[in-house]
Design a protein around this motif. Sequence first.
Motif, PDB file in Angstrom:
ATOM      1  N   ARG A   1      30.666  25.751  19.669  1.00 28.30           N
ATOM      2  CA  ARG A   1      30.870  27.131  19.291  1.00 28.30           C
ATOM      3  C   ARG A   1      31.618  27.166  17.962  1.00 28.30           C
ATOM      4  O   ARG A   1      32.279  26.194  17.585  1.00 28.30           O
ATOM      5  N   ALA A   2      31.503  28.276  17.275  1.00 25.96           N
ATOM      6  CA  ALA A   2      32.204  28.403  15.997  1.00 25.96           C
ATOM      7  C   ALA A   2      33.697  28.262  16.215  1.00 25.96           C
ATOM      8  O   ALA A   2      34.250  28.806  17.176  1.00 25.96           O
ATOM      9  N   PRO A   3      34.390  27.518  15.365  1.00 23.98           N
ATOM     10  CA  PRO A   3      35.843  27.366  15.532  1.00 23.98           C
ATOM     11  C   PRO A   3      36.556  28.686  15.260  1.00 23.98           C
ATOM     12  O   PRO A   3      36.015  29.596  14.623  1.00 23.98           O
ATOM     13  N   SER A   4      37.767  28.791  15.764  1.00 24.33           N
ATOM     14  CA  SER A   4      38.551  29.997  15.534  1.00 24.33           C
ATOM     15  C   SER A   4      38.894  30.113  14.060  1.00 24.33           C
ATOM     16  O   SER A   4      39.146  29.110  13.382  1.00 24.33           O
ATOM     17  N   SER A   5      38.890  31.334  13.561  1.00 28.69           N
ATOM     18  CA  SER A   5      39.192  31.583  12.153  1.00 28.69           C
ATOM     19  C   SER A   5      39.495  33.064  11.995  1.00 28.69           C
ATOM     20  O   SER A   5      38.634  33.907  12.260  1.00 28.69           O
ATOM     21  N   GLU A   6      40.714  33.369  11.570  1.00 32.13           N
ATOM     22  CA  GLU A   6      41.066  34.766  11.351  1.00 32.13           C
ATOM     23  C   GLU A   6      40.223  35.366  10.233  1.00 32.13           C
ATOM     24  O   GLU A   6      39.838  36.543  10.297  1.00 32.13           O
TER      25      GLU A   6
ATOM     26  N   ASP B   1      36.917  27.828   7.864  1.00 33.59           N
ATOM     27  CA  ASP B   1      36.451  29.205   7.723  1.00 33.59           C
ATOM     28  C   ASP B   1      34.952  29.238   7.417  1.00 33.59           C
ATOM     29  O   ASP B   1      34.207  30.052   7.990  1.00 33.59           O
ATOM     30  N   CYS B   2      34.520  28.364   6.516  1.00 28.53           N
ATOM     31  CA  CYS B   2      33.098  28.319   6.172  1.00 28.53           C
ATOM     32  C   CYS B   2      32.252  27.985   7.395  1.00 28.53           C
ATOM     33  O   CYS B   2      31.193  28.582   7.626  1.00 28.53           O
ATOM     34  N   THR B   3      32.725  27.029   8.178  1.00 29.77           N
ATOM     35  CA  THR B   3      32.007  26.652   9.399  1.00 29.77           C
ATOM     36  C   THR B   3      31.933  27.825  10.359  1.00 29.77           C
ATOM     37  O   THR B   3      30.862  28.132  10.911  1.00 29.77           O
ATOM     38  N   ALA B   4      33.050  28.491  10.567  1.00 28.13           N
ATOM     39  CA  ALA B   4      33.096  29.608  11.512  1.00 28.13           C
ATOM     40  C   ALA B   4      32.195  30.751  11.067  1.00 28.13           C
ATOM     41  O   ALA B   4      31.441  31.311  11.875  1.00 28.13           O
ATOM     42  N   ILE B   5      32.271  31.113   9.803  1.00 26.76           N
ATOM     43  CA  ILE B   5      31.459  32.224   9.310  1.00 26.76           C
ATOM     44  C   ILE B   5      29.973  31.887   9.406  1.00 26.76           C
ATOM     45  O   ILE B   5      29.168  32.712   9.870  1.00 26.76           O
TER      46      ILE B   5
END
Length: 236
Positions: free
Chosen positions: A8-13, A74-78
């Motif tokens: 799953r996408a990692p956490s990222s504010e 952040d890039c991974t999550a987005i």
Amino acid sequence: MSVTVPRRAPSSELADEVLERLVTSYSQAADPARAAQMAAYMKDIAPFLGLTSPVRRELSRAVLAGTPRPDERDCTAIALRCWELPEREYAYFAVDYLRRHVRRCSAGFLPVARRLVTTHSWWDTVDALAAHVVGALVAADPELRTAMDEWIEDDDPWVARTALLHQLRHKSATDTERLFAYCVRQSGHPDFFIRKAIGWCLREYAKTDPEAVRAFVERERGRLSPLSVREALKNL
């Protein structure tokens, strides 16, 4: 590579903020009639919101206004969260975002790029990822060339196409021996998109070294498909 992509996408504010803005902005501008036309044109690979490129880019600028620069997490999550959304414009947003910030990503991002290439695959996302994301990662870390040597052998034609196209923007820095070897390796592939990619990467490199491309095509004409030859020599 040994790096494992998170399930799953990692956490990222930052991703939380961007995705909230993005979904609100894009959904409010949706055009159902145009969406149906766009989906049909793209062979129904995915549903669309019906956003033209100029509208989408204008909305994207507003979405990103005032947001900080991302890191690799952040890039991974987005990217992964955009890929989870059904409408194709969200994937386009992710590709544009990665193109803009790929220099903030390390070699460890390559498995994420591969997941994007192999999920809901079609030329509209694969080609941009190949030339502007995967290609940039390899240019920044030449050790990733060995990964491309694996990708060109992959049974997934979109992975092989990415390997063929990843040097499109490398110009004089192109690894010519590798480029030609990849074209020969896939010269007998029956898939239209592979044959087209062979011609495209050769045509692009011909802008840098036309004589090398002309000589290669003449030497390997018996192996290359007519489509590949035609595309390679189009501007010569």
